[in-house]
Design a protein around this motif. Structure first.
Motif, mmCIF file in Angstrom:
data_model
loop_
_atom_site.group_PDB
_atom_site.id
_atom_site.type_symbol
_atom_site.label_atom_id
_atom_site.label_comp_id
_atom_site.label_asym_id
_atom_site.label_seq_id
_atom_site.Cartn_x
_atom_site.Cartn_y
_atom_site.Cartn_z
ATOM 1 N N THR A 58 0.815 -1.205 0.000
ATOM 2 C CA THR A 58 0.000 0.000 0.000
ATOM 3 C C THR A 58 0.855 1.265 0.000
ATOM 4 O O THR A 58 2.023 1.238 0.370
ATOM 5 C CB THR A 58 -0.914 0.036 1.230
ATOM 6 O OG1 THR A 58 -0.105 0.005 2.409
ATOM 7 C CG2 THR A 58 -1.859 -1.156 1.264
ATOM 8 N N SER A 59 0.250 2.354 -0.414
ATOM 9 C CA SER A 59 0.875 3.673 -0.296
ATOM 10 C C SER A 59 -0.213 4.685 -0.008
ATOM 11 O O SER A 59 -1.383 4.475 -0.364
ATOM 12 C CB SER A 59 1.653 4.041 -1.558
ATOM 13 O OG SER A 59 0.794 4.090 -2.678
ATOM 14 N N TYR A 60 0.183 5.789 0.655
ATOM 15 C CA TYR A 60 -0.778 6.789 1.096
ATOM 16 C C TYR A 60 -0.250 8.196 0.844
ATOM 17 O O TYR A 60 0.953 8.444 0.897
ATOM 18 C CB TYR A 60 -1.045 6.659 2.597
ATOM 19 C CG TYR A 60 -1.688 5.360 3.005
ATOM 20 C CD1 TYR A 60 -0.926 4.255 3.350
ATOM 21 C CD2 TYR A 60 -3.078 5.250 3.052
ATOM 22 C CE1 TYR A 60 -1.534 3.055 3.718
ATOM 23 C CE2 TYR A 60 -3.684 4.062 3.431
ATOM 24 C CZ TYR A 60 -2.901 2.964 3.757
ATOM 25 O OH TYR A 60 -3.507 1.788 4.127
ATOM 26 N N ALA A 61 -1.181 9.101 0.640
ATOM 27 C CA ALA A 61 -0.816 10.518 0.639
ATOM 28 C C ALA A 61 -0.448 10.913 2.066
ATOM 29 O O ALA A 61 -1.006 10.378 3.030
ATOM 30 C CB ALA A 61 -1.985 11.357 0.146
ATOM 31 N N ASP A 62 0.486 11.842 2.203
ATOM 32 C CA ASP A 62 0.911 12.271 3.530
ATOM 33 C C ASP A 62 -0.254 12.792 4.360
ATOM 34 O O ASP A 62 -0.283 12.618 5.581
ATOM 35 C CB ASP A 62 1.976 13.364 3.404
ATOM 36 C CG ASP A 62 3.311 12.818 2.925
ATOM 37 O OD1 ASP A 62 4.143 13.623 2.480
ATOM 38 O OD2 ASP A 62 3.519 11.591 2.982
ATOM 39 N N SER A 63 -1.214 13.417 3.704
ATOM 40 C CA SER A 63 -2.319 14.044 4.418
ATOM 41 C C SER A 63 -3.251 13.040 5.092
ATOM 42 O O SER A 63 -4.027 13.428 5.977
ATOM 43 C CB SER A 63 -3.134 14.915 3.455
ATOM 44 O OG SER A 63 -3.629 14.139 2.384
ATOM 45 N N VAL A 64 -3.175 11.777 4.707
ATOM 46 C CA VAL A 64 -4.084 10.772 5.286
ATOM 47 C C VAL A 64 -3.352 9.673 6.037
ATOM 48 O O VAL A 64 -4.008 8.811 6.651
ATOM 49 C CB VAL A 64 -5.002 10.158 4.210
ATOM 50 C CG1 VAL A 64 -5.738 11.247 3.438
ATOM 51 C CG2 VAL A 64 -4.221 9.250 3.270
#
Length: 118
Positions: A58-64
């Motif tokens: 998985t990968s995520y935006a920093d904001s979430v």
């Protein structure tokens, strides 16, 4: 072709939680990864999170990061986005998307509205 149908959006108070679902159908064997994007009024569509369909990376935006979790159920061809500690700035239309191994995101759902009241 791959068809994507999102569900689970709605109105929630700040600090609350929602879980979005995205069911895939059609040529799902061609899907390498699925992701969630969001678009707030007057803004561009932004990446939120994605997940590799086979390995589950998985990968995520920093904001979430630390608040949202993406997961998948291969048997149901469904990807989820668990959203906790929601903030007013998370308000947007959330879109599910799918892509092949060598492609950009080519398949998109219709979007589901998430509204966080402060």
């Amino acid at each position: 072709q791959v068809q994507l149908v999102e569900s689970g959006g709605g109105l929630v108070q700040a600090g609350g939680s929602l879980r979005l679902s995205c069911a895939a159908s059609g040529r799902t064997f061609s899907v390498y990864a699925m992701g969630w994007f969001r678009q707030a009024p007057g803004k561009e569509r932004d990446f939120v999170a994605d997940i590799n369909w086979s390995g589950g990376s998985t990968s995520y935006a920093d904001s979430v990061k630390g608040r949202f979790t993406i997961s998948r159920d291969n048997a149901k061809n469904t990807v989820y986005l668990q959203m906790n500690s929601l903030k007013a700035e998370d308000t947007a239309v959330y879109y599910c998307a799918a892509r092949g191994r060598m492609n950009s995101y080519a398949y998109w759902g219709q979007g589901t509205q998430v509204t966080v009241s402060s």
